[in-house]
Design a protein around this motif. Structure first.
Motif, short mmCIF file in Angstrom:
data_model
loop_
_atom_site.label_atom_id
_atom_site.label_comp_id
_atom_site.label_asym_id
_atom_site.label_seq_id
_atom_site.Cartn_x
_atom_site.Cartn_y
_atom_site.Cartn_z
N SER A 292 54.32 42.60 28.53
CA SER A 292 55.12 41.72 29.38
C SER A 292 56.36 41.26 28.61
CB SER A 292 54.31 40.49 29.82
OG SER A 292 53.25 40.86 30.67
N THR B 176 61.68 37.15 31.57
CA THR B 176 63.01 37.33 32.16
C THR B 176 63.65 36.00 32.55
OG1 THR B 176 62.02 37.63 34.36
CG2 THR B 176 62.40 39.62 33.04
N ALA B 177 62.85 34.96 32.61
CA ALA B 177 63.38 33.62 32.91
C ALA B 177 62.37 32.59 32.44
CB ALA B 177 63.65 33.45 34.40
N GLU C 292 58.02 38.83 38.00
CA GLU C 292 59.37 38.60 38.52
C GLU C 292 59.57 39.18 39.91
OE1 GLU C 292 62.41 40.44 36.24
OE2 GLU C 292 61.61 42.47 36.41
N SER D 136 57.60 30.33 33.78
CA SER D 136 58.40 31.50 33.41
C SER D 136 58.15 32.63 34.40
CB SER D 136 58.07 31.98 31.99
OG SER D 136 56.71 32.39 31.91
N ARG E 26 58.01 37.04 34.40
CA ARG E 26 57.79 38.16 33.48
C ARG E 26 58.05 39.50 34.16
NH1 ARG E 26 52.54 38.73 33.10
NH2 ARG E 26 52.28 37.28 34.83
N ARG E 27 58.54 40.46 33.36
CA ARG E 27 58.57 41.86 33.78
C ARG E 27 57.35 42.54 33.17
NH1 ARG E 27 63.15 43.27 31.87
NH2 ARG E 27 64.33 42.85 33.78
#
Length: 832
Positions: A581, A584-585, A603, A632, A634-635
């Motif tokens: 993982s 991404t934010a 995400e 958060s 995640r990708r």
């Protein structure tokens, strides 16, 4: 003289019973309409079968399911008030037979009320219900794998069972979805003997209810209002297998659009065939005009002929499509969710017929209108009309028919946006190829003349008056693009199976590992495989019940990309960011923050639901709701086949929930039997699943999808070939004229054939490059956007496929030129 009865009398006299001159029109319509009728009828037949057998497939009128617990007394009382109730518990387990042969199984424990609808039958013909406390019914796949049969002994957990029979028909199997192993059915008392159900164990409980004169949907709504936070999933008999229904609907829609594209391609062949036919009838048209026939009468005569042949072709296509349904059902076998019934499906057949008629009218209009407008004197002088712009009246007909086709496709589609995009891409491809055809013709006229006579003649053939360059470019471009499209899709799917997944996947999964025995679990594995890499995570199941200010129960439709809202999801908690993982934010929680209820979200799900950092997200676990704040996004690297969770919570959110561990074990495949044999005696409640078996199921599903696409696109390839044949036929008169002049000037048959071979070779070379770009773009979209797989085409295979396709199209072009070579100069000059 412009009356319809007169037009029909003249049309009937000239129309051959063997459809001479209009056979290409017939073949193209049979291909396109037959494909659409078969696809639509098959999808409708499967949907009807799923609907008709809803009670049997579901096992009741309604179903209520929940994970890791059973219904409490109040919930049971509410269910009994609905009608007769049957309880089923399903969980993953390991079956052990003699000689320590093992296999992962789906353990299914049923009560004495099972089945409420349908019949449970064994391979020996017996109709049975729940087995006894020490008896088990097993699936045929397990009997084959463990080499056991009736009377054998099977161990599940800490209990032994006698195999009472092999299952032949399990009515509710389809509604239960994907499983990591064949089914073993025991009684509820038998499940208690195994000792597999412990606090934290992963299992799901399903309650099927035979209603007492109640509306299923209203009954479930009342139950959900009474227990809104308990995490229940519900289904009614009319959507007994939503996964299968959704797959059939989506795949059927996609294949229908592919079939419609094939029919549009065939329509170009229809236009070429009609143009060739009217060129052959130019003497008759000239005589009719000399005798006083108006343009309107001429148009009506040949319109009626084309309509008559079209009706025959459409009827033949409908019959072929209807007959194809049981044939596909027989050949596909277990690939289809249910065996389709053999019945007339009026709506798909009517749609296929409407599409066929609209396509025929749209693509015949230019040739019909042009033939009616040409003066008799011009017709008598020779070949005319080729290369002229489409008449305004014909363009209007084509626009109306095209608008009707698009409107019909959008009206019948479950996803109008997807259908519009697909049709727009198909139309854009046709327009692009047409533009390339005109560009090649214009460029050939401006290039300097080569010194070689044969090459000069071939180049001149691309832009001379009457040249069918545009039609040939469209035909070659469509055929070669389809070859590249199929090759890139198939090799990419195979590449995902062979290279990406096996290389990165662990060797074993293990479920229901007791947390207090994790050290012993690791030591046992390392004793059998010292080089093994072991990863463990807490695992439980829960349902997303709310996000932000939205309750999932209040949603009328679930967004397409928000699949995580459909049913229960695997849940875990972690102090550190899981491998595979990437944030991404937001940010990951530290030790102090981890004591608060926080969650990290995939995400793509966040985008589908328009989530933001700090929004609340509510889940139901073990019948209780818990809310955490989003920390958060995640990708996730889904293709690792490791532990990938849409939702990862902080320890403070879920650590107090009873749970077991799940583990991945990465090691050489040769050590799998030793590790499995070492684990099972010490961990009887733990399920050990070999990833190779899971991959085999994935490979089967992916290859089935690829085969279905290839079959539908194969019809489009045949239609592309028909277009090429039609383009060659439409240019036959002008090519006969050219060949005759060349022969009079001393050219041999070989030289005439070489000129045409050079012309086709130049077009094939140019269109191969165009097809490579278009086919690659289309393949990339299907693989990465439609199937969500990695883009892994095998370029040598794609290049070889393209070369074979180009060679085949050139060969077809030369074969179509042979009648031109056989024309005698004297006879040809008299006819021209």
């Amino acid at each position: 003289m412009s009356t319809w009865p007169l037009a029909w009398r003249l049309a009937r006299r000239e129309l051959s019973a063997r459809f001479r001159g209009l056979r290409l029109l017939l073949v193209c319509l049979v291909l396109g309409v037959g494909a659409l009728a078969a696809i639509g009828s098959l999808s409708a037949a499967i949907a009807d079968e799923l609907g008709a057998r809803g009670r049997e497939l579901l096992g009741g009128d309604v179903e209520l399911s929940v994970s890791q617990r059973t219904a409490d007394p109040a919930e049971r009382a509410a269910m009994r008030a609905m009608g007769t109730v049957s309880e089923t518990i399903r969980m993953q387990s390991m079956a052990i037979a003699a000689a320590d042969r093992t296999a992962p199984v789906q353990l299914k424990a049923v009560d004495t009320a099972y089945l409420l609808y349908g019949r449970l039958t064994l391979a020996d013909g017996r109709s049975v219900r729940a087995p006894g406390p020490d008896t088990a019914w097993i699936a045929p796949a397990l009997a084959d794998r463990l080499r056991i049969g009736r009377g054998a002994t099977l161990r599940l957990g800490s209990a032994s069972f006698r195999v009472g029979g092999v299952l032949a028909e399990e009515p509710d199997r389809l509604s239960e979805g994907f499983t990591l192993g064949p089914v073993v059915m025991v009684s509820r008392a038998g499940l208690d003997r195994t000792g597999l159900v412990q606090p934290g164990s992963l299992y799901d409980t399903r309650y099927r209810v035979a209603l007492a004169d109640r509306d299923p949907a209203a009954t479930l709504r009342a139950f959900e209002r009474r227990f809104p936070a308990a995490g229940w999933e519900t289904r009614t008999r009319d959507r007994a297998s939503p996964g299968a229904s959704r797959f059939v609907m989506r795949m059927g829609e996609f294949l229908t659009l592919v079939g419609l594209a094939a029919l549009v391609i065939a329509g170009i062949g229809v236009g070429n065939g009609v143009s060739s036919y009217l060129d052959q009838r130019r003497q008759s048209i000239a005589m009719l005009k000399v005798l006083g026939a108006t343009s309107s009468l001429v148009t009506r005569i040949y319109l009626l002929q084309i309509l008559a042949v079209s009706v025959v072709g459409i009827a033949m296509g409908l019959v072929i499509g209807w007959l194809a349904v049981p044939l596909i059902g027989h050949l596909a076998g277990a690939v289809l969710p249910v065996a389709p019934g053999w019945a007339v499906q009026p709506l798909p057949l009517a749609l296929a017929a409407a599409y066929g008629l609209l396509i025929a009218l749209a693509f015949c209009a230019p040739a019909l209108v042009a033939a009616g407008r040409v003066p008799a004197a011009t017709l008598l002088r020779g070949v005319t009309g080729a290369g002229r712009a489409i008449p305004r009246r014909a363009a209007g007909w084509m626009a109306l028919a095209g608008a009707a086709i698009v409107a019909l496709a959008l009206w019948t589609s479950e996803r109008p946006g997807f259908a519009a995009g697909f049709l727009g891409a198909a139309a854009g491809t046709l327009l692009l190829l047409t533009g390339i055809g005109w560009a090649i013709r214009a460029l050939a006229a401006r290039l300097p003349r080569p010194r070689q006579p044969l090459v000069r003649l071939a180049l001149g053939g691309l832009h001379r008056p009457g040249a069918r360059t545009v039609a040939l470019v469209v035909a070659l471009g469509l055929g070669l693009t389809l070859f590249v499209l199929l090759a890139t899709i198939r090799t990419s799917l195979d590449g995902n199976i062979r290279r990406t997944i096996p290389d990165r996947a662990p060797a074993l999964f293990a479920l229901d590992v007791p947390p207090e025995q994790e050290a012993l679990f690791r030591a046992t594995i390392r004793h059998a495989a010292p080089d093994a890499t072991i990863a463990t995570v807490p695992l439980m199941r829960g349902t997303i019940t709310g996000y932000g200010r939205t309750r999932v129960a209040d949603l009328k439709t679930i967004p397409e990309a928000a699949w995580a809202l459909r049913g229960e999801r695997g849940l875990t908690f972690a102090a550190a960011l899981p491998p595979g993982s990437a944030l991404t934010a937001g940010r990951w929680w530290n030790a102090a923050e981890g004591r608060r209820p926080l969650v990290s979200v995939d995400e793509r799900l966040a985008k589908a639901l328009d989530l933001h950092i700090g929004d609340p997200l509510t889940i139901s676990v073990l019948g209780l709701e818990r809310t955490a704040r989003i920390a958060s996004f995640r990708r996730i690297a889904w293709d690792t086949l490791g532990f990938n969770f849409v939702l990862v919570f902080s320890p403070g959110a879920l650590a107090d929930v009873p749970h077991n561990l799940a583990a991945t074990i990465d090691m050489p495949r040769a050590r799998v039997p030793a590790v499995t044999a070492a684990l099972l005696p010490r961990f009887p409640s733990t399920s050990v699943i070999e990833v190779g078996g899971v991959l085999a199921q994935v490979q089967t599903v992916v290859r089935q999808m690829a085969t279905a696409i290839a079959a539908a696109a194969g019809v489009a390839v045949l239609a592309g070939i028909a277009v090429l044949v039609g383009a060659i036929a439409a240019a036959r008169a002008s090519r006969t004229y050219d060949a005759t002049i060349l022969k009079v000037l001393g050219a041999t048959r070989g030289q005439v054939l070489a000129v045409q071979a050079a012309e086709y070779a130049m077009l094939a070379a140019i269109m191969s490059l165009v097809a490579l770009a278009l086919g690659t773009a289309g393949g990339w979209y299907v693989v990465t956007r439609l199937f969500d797989f990695a883009w892994l085409p095998d370029w040598p295979t794609v290049a070889a496929t393209l070369a074979i396709g180009a060679g085949a199209t050139v060969a077809i072009g030369l074969a179509g030129s042979l009648p031109v070579l056989r024309a005698r100069p004297a006879a040809a000059l008299r006819a021209l």
